[in-house]
Design a protein around this motif. Structure first.
Motif, PDB file in Angstrom:
ATOM      1  N   ARG A  29     143.300  -4.158  13.912  1.00  0.00           N
ATOM      2  CA  ARG A  29     142.371  -3.956  12.808  1.00  0.00           C
ATOM      3  C   ARG A  29     142.121  -5.281  12.074  1.00  0.00           C
ATOM      4  O   ARG A  29     142.911  -6.211  12.139  1.00  0.00           O
ATOM      5  CB  ARG A  29     142.934  -2.909  11.848  1.00  0.00           C
ATOM      6  N   TYR A  30     141.009  -5.303  11.359  1.00  0.00           N
ATOM      7  CA  TYR A  30     140.569  -6.533  10.688  1.00  0.00           C
ATOM      8  C   TYR A  30     141.649  -7.053   9.740  1.00  0.00           C
ATOM      9  O   TYR A  30     141.998  -8.230   9.770  1.00  0.00           O
ATOM     10  CB  TYR A  30     139.266  -6.241   9.928  1.00  0.00           C
ATOM     11  N   ASP A  67     144.798  -6.395   9.646  1.00  0.00           N
ATOM     12  CA  ASP A  67     146.029  -6.792  10.343  1.00  0.00           C
ATOM     13  C   ASP A  67     145.890  -8.183  10.966  1.00  0.00           C
ATOM     14  O   ASP A  67     146.845  -8.975  10.949  1.00  0.00           O
ATOM     15  CB  ASP A  67     146.363  -5.763  11.424  1.00  0.00           C
ATOM     16  N   VAL A  70     138.422  -1.536  16.815  1.00  0.00           N
ATOM     17  CA  VAL A  70     139.330  -2.650  16.558  1.00  0.00           C
ATOM     18  C   VAL A  70     138.638  -3.962  16.931  1.00  0.00           C
ATOM     19  O   VAL A  70     137.584  -3.977  17.563  1.00  0.00           O
ATOM     20  CB  VAL A  70     140.657  -2.495  17.339  1.00  0.00           C
TER      21      VAL A  70
END
Length: 224
Positions: free
Chosen positions: A160-161, A163, A192
């Motif tokens: 994810r962005y 993360d 994702v």
């Protein structure tokens, strides 16, 4: 009174005799001149030579004086520079110690060859800790520089962005220096993102590598 007149007459006779020696002199044959004119010419020639030599000597002395004055100015400038260094010597020593301490701190951020495996593990754990999936983790060829070695690592992670952003922040906060270069973020499946990057980490050279670098530089010789 008679004595005074006698002295006057003798002086007049002597002066007339002296003046007579300078009459009818042959300029082509000075050797036949009376004694007084010959010695007078000799004294005059010697006087002219002495005056000429004196002026020549003064000329050389003037040149020497000018040269020494220029040296004096140069030495004064050098003295001022050295005096300034001497006055600031303690401050310069303190600055040097501070710089050495700073360099030591920077060197501590560079792992040794033995610590590289642990650093690679830290990078991997930083990604896993942010729930990222490593699709690529490939260390490249070590590039040896003058004072350090550079290890590029090809990375591809998906997640994810936020993360991925936190992973980049974790890399920046590692105790060792690691940089992310040539970043490329693209959308992947299921919402994702996929990030490609070259992570570069650095380590200091060991004694053998430093010796090899010095030998290689000596063989190349000074740069032209």
């Amino acid at each position: 009174m008679a004595t005074s007149m006698k002295i006057d007459l003798d002086f007049k006779r002597w002066s007339n005799a002296l003046a007579g020696q300078f009459k009818n002199l042959d300029p082509k044959d000075p050797s036949n001149w009376p004694v007084v004119p010959r010695y007078a010419v000799f004294v005059a020639v010697v006087g002219v030579l002495l005056v000429a030599l004196w002026f020549l000597w003064l000329s050389d002395t003037q040149v020497e004086l000018t040269t020494e004055q220029e040296k004096e100015l140069k030495l004064r400038d050098e003295y001022k520079v050295k005096l300034g260094k001497a006055v600031n010597l303690q401050a310069l020593k303190k600055q040097r110690e501070q710089v050495l301490q700073y360099v030591t701190q920077l060197e501590k951020q560079l792992p040794s060859k033995a610590e590289m495996d642990a650093l690679l593990s830290d990078i991997n754990q930083a990604g896993l800790g942010r729930s990222l999936q490593f699709d690529l983790f490939r260390p490249g060829q070590v590039v040896v520089k003058d004072y350090y070695a550079e290890l590029p690592i090809a990375l591809r992670v998906t997640g994810r962005y936020h993360d991925i952003g936190n992973f980049a922040a974790d890399i920046a906060n590692l105790s060792r220096i690691v940089t992310l270069n040539n970043l490329s973020i693209l959308p992947a499946k299921d919402g994702v993102l996929s990030m490609d990057a070259i992570a570069k980490t650095f380590r200091y050279l060991d004694a053998d590598e430093i010796s090899a670098q010095r030998k290689a530089a000596a063989k190349k010789g000074p740069a032209k």
